[in-house]
Design an enzyme around this catalytic site. Structure first.
Site, PDB file in Angstrom:
ATOM      1  N   ARG A   1       6.962   7.684   2.477  1.00 52.81           N
ATOM      2  CA  ARG A   1       7.076   8.715   1.748  1.00 52.81           C
ATOM      3  C   ARG A   1       7.658  10.131   2.471  1.00 52.81           C
ATOM      4  O   ARG A   1       8.719  10.184   2.928  1.00 52.81           O
ATOM      5  CB  ARG A   1       5.623   9.347   1.287  1.00 52.81           C
ATOM      6  CG  ARG A   1       5.628  10.227  -0.114  1.00 52.81           C
ATOM      7  CD  ARG A   1       4.172  10.411  -0.428  1.00 52.81           C
ATOM      8  NE  ARG A   1       3.637   9.333  -0.926  1.00 52.81           N
ATOM      9  CZ  ARG A   1       3.455   8.996  -2.347  1.00 52.81           C
ATOM     10  NH1 ARG A   1       4.325   9.777  -2.934  1.00 52.81           N
ATOM     11  NH2 ARG A   1       2.909   7.945  -2.569  1.00 52.81           N
TER      12      ARG A   1
ATOM     13  N   ASP B   1       0.157   9.132   7.381  1.00 57.52           N
ATOM     14  CA  ASP B   1       0.301  10.623   7.334  1.00 57.52           C
ATOM     15  C   ASP B   1      -0.779  11.135   7.060  1.00 57.52           C
ATOM     16  O   ASP B   1      -1.009  12.378   6.332  1.00 57.52           O
ATOM     17  CB  ASP B   1       1.429  10.760   5.964  1.00 57.52           C
ATOM     18  CG  ASP B   1       1.014  10.101   4.854  1.00 57.52           C
ATOM     19  OD1 ASP B   1      -0.038   9.381   4.873  1.00 57.52           O
ATOM     20  OD2 ASP B   1       1.701  10.519   3.764  1.00 57.52           O
TER      21      ASP B   1
ATOM     22  N   ASP C   1      -4.110  11.036   1.329  1.00 56.63           N
ATOM     23  CA  ASP C   1      -4.403  12.541   1.188  1.00 56.63           C
ATOM     24  C   ASP C   1      -4.917  12.713  -0.428  1.00 56.63           C
ATOM     25  O   ASP C   1      -5.748  13.388  -0.801  1.00 56.63           O
ATOM     26  CB  ASP C   1      -3.272  13.286   1.461  1.00 56.63           C
ATOM     27  CG  ASP C   1      -3.120  13.827   2.850  1.00 56.63           C
ATOM     28  OD1 ASP C   1      -4.358  13.596   3.515  1.00 56.63           O
ATOM     29  OD2 ASP C   1      -2.207  14.317   3.458  1.00 56.63           O
TER      30      ASP C   1
ATOM     31  N   GLY D   1      -1.738   3.983  -3.168  1.00 56.16           N
ATOM     32  CA  GLY D   1      -0.658   3.137  -2.919  1.00 56.16           C
ATOM     33  C   GLY D   1      -1.774   2.298  -2.224  1.00 56.16           C
ATOM     34  O   GLY D   1      -2.564   2.571  -1.285  1.00 56.16           O
TER      35      GLY D   1
ATOM     36  N   THR E   1      -3.445   3.983   4.243  1.00 51.47           N
ATOM     37  CA  THR E   1      -2.167   4.325   3.867  1.00 51.47           C
ATOM     38  C   THR E   1      -1.158   3.629   4.631  1.00 51.47           C
ATOM     39  O   THR E   1      -1.473   3.741   5.897  1.00 51.47           O
ATOM     40  CB  THR E   1      -1.775   5.544   3.392  1.00 51.47           C
ATOM     41  OG1 THR E   1      -0.306   5.727   3.255  1.00 51.47           O
ATOM     42  CG2 THR E   1      -2.375   6.585   4.517  1.00 51.47           C
TER      43      THR E   1
ATOM     44  N   ARG F   1      -3.136   5.456  -9.184  1.00 53.51           N
ATOM     45  CA  ARG F   1      -3.165   6.894  -9.106  1.00 53.51           C
ATOM     46  C   ARG F   1      -3.680   7.658 -10.224  1.00 53.51           C
ATOM     47  O   ARG F   1      -3.208   7.112 -11.551  1.00 53.51           O
ATOM     48  CB  ARG F   1      -1.673   7.317  -8.750  1.00 53.51           C
ATOM     49  CG  ARG F   1      -0.934   6.627  -7.429  1.00 53.51           C
ATOM     50  CD  ARG F   1       0.283   7.253  -7.139  1.00 53.51           C
ATOM     51  NE  ARG F   1       0.963   6.293  -6.579  1.00 53.51           N
ATOM     52  CZ  ARG F   1       1.077   6.200  -5.166  1.00 53.51           C
ATOM     53  NH1 ARG F   1      -0.007   6.579  -4.327  1.00 53.51           N
ATOM     54  NH2 ARG F   1       1.836   5.297  -4.411  1.00 53.51           N
TER      55      ARG F   1
ATOM     56  N   ASP G   1       1.538   4.752   5.298  1.00 58.02           N
ATOM     57  CA  ASP G   1       2.411   5.770   5.741  1.00 58.02           C
ATOM     58  C   ASP G   1       2.007   6.576   7.131  1.00 58.02           C
ATOM     59  O   ASP G   1       2.830   7.224   7.688  1.00 58.02           O
ATOM     60  CB  ASP G   1       2.607   7.169   4.721  1.00 58.02           C
ATOM     61  CG  ASP G   1       3.067   6.442   3.504  1.00 58.02           C
ATOM     62  OD1 ASP G   1       3.841   5.529   3.505  1.00 58.02           O
ATOM     63  OD2 ASP G   1       2.859   7.170   2.671  1.00 58.02           O
TER      64      ASP G   1
HETATM   65  O1  F6P Z   1       1.935   5.914   0.245  1.00 52.80           O
HETATM   66  C1  F6P Z   1       2.370   4.569   0.274  1.00 52.80           C
HETATM   67  C2  F6P Z   1       3.799   4.513  -0.341  1.00 52.80           C
HETATM   68  O2  F6P Z   1       4.197   3.242  -0.384  1.00 52.80           O
HETATM   69  C3  F6P Z   1       4.978   5.449   0.103  1.00 52.80           C
HETATM   70  O3  F6P Z   1       5.451   4.798   1.343  1.00 52.80           O
HETATM   71  C4  F6P Z   1       5.852   5.271  -0.902  1.00 52.80           C
HETATM   72  O4  F6P Z   1       6.588   6.635  -0.925  1.00 52.80           O
HETATM   73  C5  F6P Z   1       4.963   5.353  -2.306  1.00 52.80           C
HETATM   74  O5  F6P Z   1       3.758   4.818  -1.508  1.00 52.80           O
HETATM   75  C6  F6P Z   1       5.502   4.599  -3.295  1.00 52.80           C
HETATM   76  O6  F6P Z   1       4.705   4.627  -4.302  1.00 52.80           O
HETATM   77  P1  F6P Z   1       4.577   3.720  -5.629  1.00 52.80           P
HETATM   78  O7  F6P Z   1       4.032   2.506  -5.245  1.00 52.80           O
HETATM   79  O8  F6P Z   1       3.939   4.410  -6.693  1.00 52.80           O
HETATM   80  O9  F6P Z   1       6.025   3.511  -5.975  1.00 52.80           O
END
Ligand code: F6P
Length: 320
Positions: free
Chosen positions: A171, A129, A103, A11, A125, A72, A127
């Site tokens: 997340r 995390d 991660d 992300g 990120t 990803r 998050d």
């Molecule tokens: O890791 C960043 C994040 O925005 C999280 O907060 C969220 O759960 C996820 O990515 C959403 O992913 P995507 O953009 O693939 O829907």
């Protein structure tokens, strides 16, 4: 080391461009060539590399998202995909890769390092995390974005004597919910790290607060807790306060990075390139006690980041 590559993966997070810029500028200053890899590990697999010069990263420090694009990459997790990525590195003479992401991206960097391509991870990120790191690139901007949006919700919530139940990204982690919840003065903050009791942590708090003359409420709910629509209905039934759910969504990932994120990204990226120059591999750059430092990626991935219980306690104590 004469040639390195930089990529953004997973992300996007505000500040990734500042990190890419600092990687490029540091590397060129140190006499190296730099390639930008397009769309994360997919770009390594498909040989989508752009030679970068000092001007390739002009006018990017203030921009959200990532100019290198991101993805990803399930293909990179396969032996075949990994081998294609390694072949690309060999074909271009790339001797080191800086990976900006979370991660999942670091697991890729670890695997690439183990196969002879030295990698350095930078934590990007919203998050927050990453276990070895106090503050990740993008977290500060996302916190400010959430605060900005919840301040707007507060205007309408206050005008209607309502309760706003707001879902915040993260997340499986509650860091963004907690930091934003403190900054907006939420009545309750629900995070996946701490189980909550509907009566004690929401209904009774709202009733106690209403008893002191407050008629509008903000409940911040981390994505990992979720179910904000149901929660808003339950709150309305239990308290009689009209309630509305809002899922903030991907807007939280956008926007111009804060000064703090730009500085953190620049510092971490510069440090990361110097690690490569020192012949280091499989390291992740981190922030500990407000100092930039680095960890072995494998160790970093096994570390646990205990939730900040003192901040959470403080938030509850002052939110009534
Ligand atoms: O890791 C960043 C994040 O925005 C999280 O907060 C969220 O759960 C996820 O990515 C959403 O992913 P995507 O953009 O693939 O829907």
């Amino acid at each position: 080391m004469k040639k390195i590559a930089v990529l953004t993966s997973g992300g996007d997070a505000p500040g990734m461009n500042a990190a890419v810029r600092a990687v490029v500028r540091t590397a060129i200053n140190q006499g190296m060539e730099v390639f930008g890899v397009v769309r994360g590990y997919n770009g390594l697999i498909r040989d989508e590399l752009i030679p970068m010069n000092l001007r390739s990263v002009s006018d990017t420090i203030h921009r959200g998202g990532t100019v290198l694009y991101t993805a990803r990459s399930p293909e990179f997790c396969t032996e075949e995909g990994m081998q294609k990525a390694i072949d690309t590195c060999h074909r271009h003479g790339i001797e080191g890769v800086v990976v900006i992401g979370g991660d999942g991206s670091f697991r890729g960097a670890r695997d690439l390092s183990a196969r002879g391509i030295p990698c350095i991870g930078l934590p990007g990120t919203i998050d927050n995390d990453i276990s070895c790191c106090e503050t990740t690139i993008g977290y500060d901007t996302a916190t400010n974005t959430v605060v900005d949006m919840v301040d707007k919700l507060r205007d309408t919530s206050q005008s209607h004597d309502r309760c706003s139940v707001v879902e915040v990204m993260g997340r499986h982690a509650g860091w963004l919910a907690m930091s934003a919840g403190i900054a907006v003065g939420a009545t309750s903050i629900l995070v996946p790290e701490i189980p909550y009791d509907f009566e004690a942590d929401i209904v009774n708090r709202m009733k106690a607060t209403a008893g002191t003359g407050k008629h509008h409420f903000i409940i911040i709910v981390a994505e990992g807790v979720g179910h904000v629509e149901e929660l808003a209905k339950k709150i309305e039934e239990a308290t009689g306060v009209e309630s509305r759910a809002t899922i903030l969504g991907h807007v939280q990932r956008g926007g111009s990075p804060t000064a703090r994120d730009r500085i953190l990204a620049s510092h971490m990226a510069n440090y990361g390139v110097h690690l490569l120059l020192q012949g280091k591999s499989n390291r992740v750059v981190a922030l500990q006690n407000n100092q930039i430092c680095d960890f072995d990626i494998t160790e970093a991935l096994n570390m646990k980041k205990p939730f900040d219980m003192d901040m959470y306690r403080m938030a509850n104590e002052i939110s009534i």
